[in-house]
Design a protein around this motif. Sequence first.
Motif, PDB file in Angstrom:
ATOM      1  N   GLY A  18      17.073  10.940  -0.142  1.00  0.00           N
ATOM      2  CA  GLY A  18      17.589   9.783   0.342  1.00  0.00           C
ATOM      3  C   GLY A  18      17.179   9.058   1.251  1.00  0.00           C
ATOM      4  O   GLY A  18      17.907   8.563   1.823  1.00  0.00           O
ATOM      5  N   VAL A  19      15.984   9.394   1.874  1.00  0.00           N
ATOM      6  CA  VAL A  19      15.359   8.619   2.895  1.00  0.00           C
ATOM      7  C   VAL A  19      14.965   7.381   2.335  1.00  0.00           C
ATOM      8  O   VAL A  19      14.671   6.909   1.150  1.00  0.00           O
ATOM      9  CB  VAL A  19      14.309   9.465   3.581  1.00  0.00           C
ATOM     10  CG1 VAL A  19      14.641  10.695   4.042  1.00  0.00           C
ATOM     11  CG2 VAL A  19      13.169   9.553   2.547  1.00  0.00           C
ATOM     12  N   ASP A  20      14.868   6.544   3.386  1.00  0.00           N
ATOM     13  CA  ASP A  20      14.303   4.948   3.325  1.00  0.00           C
ATOM     14  C   ASP A  20      12.829   4.914   3.479  1.00  0.00           C
ATOM     15  O   ASP A  20      12.207   4.230   2.822  1.00  0.00           O
ATOM     16  CB  ASP A  20      15.101   4.037   4.173  1.00  0.00           C
ATOM     17  CG  ASP A  20      16.516   4.034   3.854  1.00  0.00           C
ATOM     18  OD1 ASP A  20      16.908   3.898   2.537  1.00  0.00           O
ATOM     19  OD2 ASP A  20      17.533   4.186   4.797  1.00  0.00           O
ATOM     20  N   VAL A  39       5.595   5.503  -2.772  1.00  0.00           N
ATOM     21  CA  VAL A  39       5.270   4.070  -3.204  1.00  0.00           C
ATOM     22  C   VAL A  39       5.983   4.219  -4.471  1.00  0.00           C
ATOM     23  O   VAL A  39       6.787   3.077  -4.860  1.00  0.00           O
ATOM     24  CB  VAL A  39       3.968   3.514  -3.193  1.00  0.00           C
ATOM     25  CG1 VAL A  39       4.132   2.216  -3.990  1.00  0.00           C
ATOM     26  CG2 VAL A  39       3.308   3.388  -1.881  1.00  0.00           C
ATOM     27  N   ALA A  40       5.793   5.014  -5.574  1.00  0.00           N
ATOM     28  CA  ALA A  40       6.515   5.066  -6.634  1.00  0.00           C
ATOM     29  C   ALA A  40       7.986   5.214  -6.698  1.00  0.00           C
ATOM     30  O   ALA A  40       8.577   4.855  -7.441  1.00  0.00           O
ATOM     31  CB  ALA A  40       5.897   6.202  -7.540  1.00  0.00           C
ATOM     32  N   ALA A  41       8.410   5.913  -5.628  1.00  0.00           N
ATOM     33  CA  ALA A  41       9.966   6.040  -5.452  1.00  0.00           C
ATOM     34  C   ALA A  41      10.561   4.872  -4.570  1.00  0.00           C
ATOM     35  O   ALA A  41      11.767   4.925  -4.194  1.00  0.00           O
ATOM     36  CB  ALA A  41      10.204   7.321  -4.769  1.00  0.00           C
ATOM     37  N   GLY A  42       9.763   3.762  -4.248  1.00  0.00           N
ATOM     38  CA  GLY A  42      10.206   2.671  -3.529  1.00  0.00           C
ATOM     39  C   GLY A  42      10.477   2.986  -2.159  1.00  0.00           C
ATOM     40  O   GLY A  42      11.306   2.275  -1.515  1.00  0.00           O
ATOM     41  N   ASN A  72       7.099  -5.217  -2.071  1.00  0.00           N
ATOM     42  CA  ASN A  72       7.509  -5.531  -0.788  1.00  0.00           C
ATOM     43  C   ASN A  72       7.949  -4.314  -0.030  1.00  0.00           C
ATOM     44  O   ASN A  72       9.052  -4.503   0.699  1.00  0.00           O
ATOM     45  CB  ASN A  72       8.723  -6.609  -0.974  1.00  0.00           C
ATOM     46  CG  ASN A  72       8.853  -7.274   0.229  1.00  0.00           C
ATOM     47  OD1 ASN A  72       7.797  -7.748   1.045  1.00  0.00           O
ATOM     48  ND2 ASN A  72      10.011  -7.691   0.879  1.00  0.00           N
ATOM     49  N   LEU A  73       7.260  -3.237  -0.123  1.00  0.00           N
ATOM     50  CA  LEU A  73       7.400  -2.133   0.741  1.00  0.00           C
ATOM     51  C   LEU A  73       6.361  -1.990   2.106  1.00  0.00           C
ATOM     52  O   LEU A  73       5.155  -2.622   2.006  1.00  0.00           O
ATOM     53  CB  LEU A  73       7.089  -0.792  -0.036  1.00  0.00           C
ATOM     54  CG  LEU A  73       8.055  -0.556  -1.419  1.00  0.00           C
ATOM     55  CD1 LEU A  73       7.340   0.375  -2.223  1.00  0.00           C
ATOM     56  CD2 LEU A  73       9.436  -0.243  -0.939  1.00  0.00           C
ATOM     57  N   GLY A  74       6.869  -1.512   3.263  1.00  0.00           N
ATOM     58  CA  GLY A  74       5.811  -1.533   4.384  1.00  0.00           C
ATOM     59  C   GLY A  74       4.969  -0.221   4.128  1.00  0.00           C
ATOM     60  O   GLY A  74       5.394   0.926   3.696  1.00  0.00           O
ATOM     61  N   LEU A  75       3.836  -0.565   4.476  1.00  0.00           N
ATOM     62  CA  LEU A  75       2.881   0.591   4.447  1.00  0.00           C
ATOM     63  C   LEU A  75       1.867   0.356   5.807  1.00  0.00           C
ATOM     64  O   LEU A  75       1.146  -0.320   5.852  1.00  0.00           O
ATOM     65  CB  LEU A  75       1.930   0.667   3.428  1.00  0.00           C
ATOM     66  CG  LEU A  75       0.928   1.467   3.556  1.00  0.00           C
ATOM     67  CD1 LEU A  75       1.215   2.837   3.715  1.00  0.00           C
ATOM     68  CD2 LEU A  75      -0.067   1.497   2.217  1.00  0.00           C
ATOM     69  N   ALA A 265      10.528  -3.130  12.413  1.00  0.00           N
ATOM     70  CA  ALA A 265      11.137  -4.453  12.836  1.00  0.00           C
ATOM     71  C   ALA A 265      10.646  -5.352  11.434  1.00  0.00           C
ATOM     72  O   ALA A 265      11.302  -6.069  11.166  1.00  0.00           O
ATOM     73  CB  ALA A 265      10.303  -5.143  14.062  1.00  0.00           C
ATOM     74  N   SER A 266       9.487  -5.013  10.869  1.00  0.00           N
ATOM     75  CA  SER A 266       8.932  -6.029   9.865  1.00  0.00           C
ATOM     76  C   SER A 266       9.795  -5.608   8.634  1.00  0.00           C
ATOM     77  O   SER A 266      10.200  -6.384   7.708  1.00  0.00           O
ATOM     78  CB  SER A 266       7.519  -5.644   9.491  1.00  0.00           C
ATOM     79  OG  SER A 266       7.205  -4.351   8.911  1.00  0.00           O
ATOM     80  N   ILE A 267      10.228  -4.380   8.287  1.00  0.00           N
ATOM     81  CA  ILE A 267      11.105  -3.963   7.234  1.00  0.00           C
ATOM     82  C   ILE A 267      12.203  -4.627   7.412  1.00  0.00           C
ATOM     83  O   ILE A 267      12.908  -5.221   6.568  1.00  0.00           O
ATOM     84  CB  ILE A 267      11.121  -2.493   7.151  1.00  0.00           C
ATOM     85  CG1 ILE A 267       9.836  -1.675   7.006  1.00  0.00           C
ATOM     86  CG2 ILE A 267      12.295  -2.121   6.243  1.00  0.00           C
ATOM     87  CD1 ILE A 267      10.001  -0.277   7.097  1.00  0.00           C
ATOM     88  N   ARG A 268      12.773  -4.877   8.447  1.00  0.00           N
ATOM     89  CA  ARG A 268      14.107  -5.206   8.577  1.00  0.00           C
ATOM     90  C   ARG A 268      14.096  -6.823   8.641  1.00  0.00           C
ATOM     91  O   ARG A 268      15.325  -7.379   8.179  1.00  0.00           O
ATOM     92  CB  ARG A 268      14.843  -5.068  10.301  1.00  0.00           C
ATOM     93  CG  ARG A 268      14.991  -3.306  10.459  1.00  0.00           C
ATOM     94  CD  ARG A 268      15.885  -3.188  11.526  1.00  0.00           C
ATOM     95  NE  ARG A 268      16.098  -1.882  11.903  1.00  0.00           N
ATOM     96  CZ  ARG A 268      15.444  -0.807  12.738  1.00  0.00           C
ATOM     97  NH1 ARG A 268      14.513  -1.382  13.363  1.00  0.00           N
ATOM     98  NH2 ARG A 268      15.995   0.344  12.609  1.00  0.00           N
TER      99      ARG A 268
END
Length: 316
Positions: A18-20, A39-42, A72-75, A265-268
Amino acid sequence: ESRRFVGFDSYQRVIDSGVDVVLLTSYPQSRPAHLAAAVAAGKHVFAEKPVAVDAPGVRSVIASARLAQQKNLGLLVGFCWRYHDGMRATFDQLAKGAIGPVLSVHTTYHTSTLARRPRRPEWSDMEFQLRNWWHFTWLSGDHIVEQAVHSVDRRSWSLCDRRPERVTCLGGRAARSGPEHGNVYDNFSAIFEYPGGLRAFHTTRQIDSCPSDNSDYVVGVNGRCEINGWKPVYAIRDHAGKKVWNYSGPDDRDMYQTEHDELFASIRAGRPINDGERGASSTLLAIMARMAAYTGQTITWEQAMNSQQNLTPEPL
């Protein structure tokens, strides 16, 4: 206790809990698989450096980075000096031509050996190697990949991340002994060759009771720059030795914290940072130098990127 997991599949159970955002800070060998699953799990990801120990791992990371971009995921990869105020200002000066066109670069990571843990009777071969992971190439990539990759990355940064054509690298074991030292080398000296004839150098050593240095020396047509984030030194001089620029900005922000502050900050903001491909590129630079040292051959970028050598034993 319900959110603590043990075992080779624990990474998947963390991802499914359940983590983001997930932080990948385990053995470098496992980074590609952990990243692909996240990444596969978003999930957004912070991935420590290095991102792989061999070329198949690098190619996997590049694929994951591109998929993260599509989703559009942060890495963010933990090349922490890229998030250091003094370093950023200094390398920005170099990119703007403060010393003119760069003629040569030499980065160093000369340090002592890392901790080693003697074998206990109750440990299996696997547990013994995991507890001494930085001394085994399949787990760490060797110290040029696991530790000195920071300096390899800054060497690339000073050249605006241009890709070299080839690398020749000397290396060996001069002072390591005992099973806890595994199979890694204790010294490397790499020569990277670029289009147009430019040569850039990296030397690294893990031997006790020798002089230490963790600096970057950049020489240009109009001057030279010395960089050492630990001292700290961020100085640009002309060829007569006169200082023409020195970083004088804030130096109290923790670069490790800055990495995470900027990622979150970039994710938000809905514009997540993704420097995964750059992190994979810097990791491959270190891997290709290790390949050259281990084989005694000059290795091209294409040979390194397309290598099929997988260091992970089968089965674990």
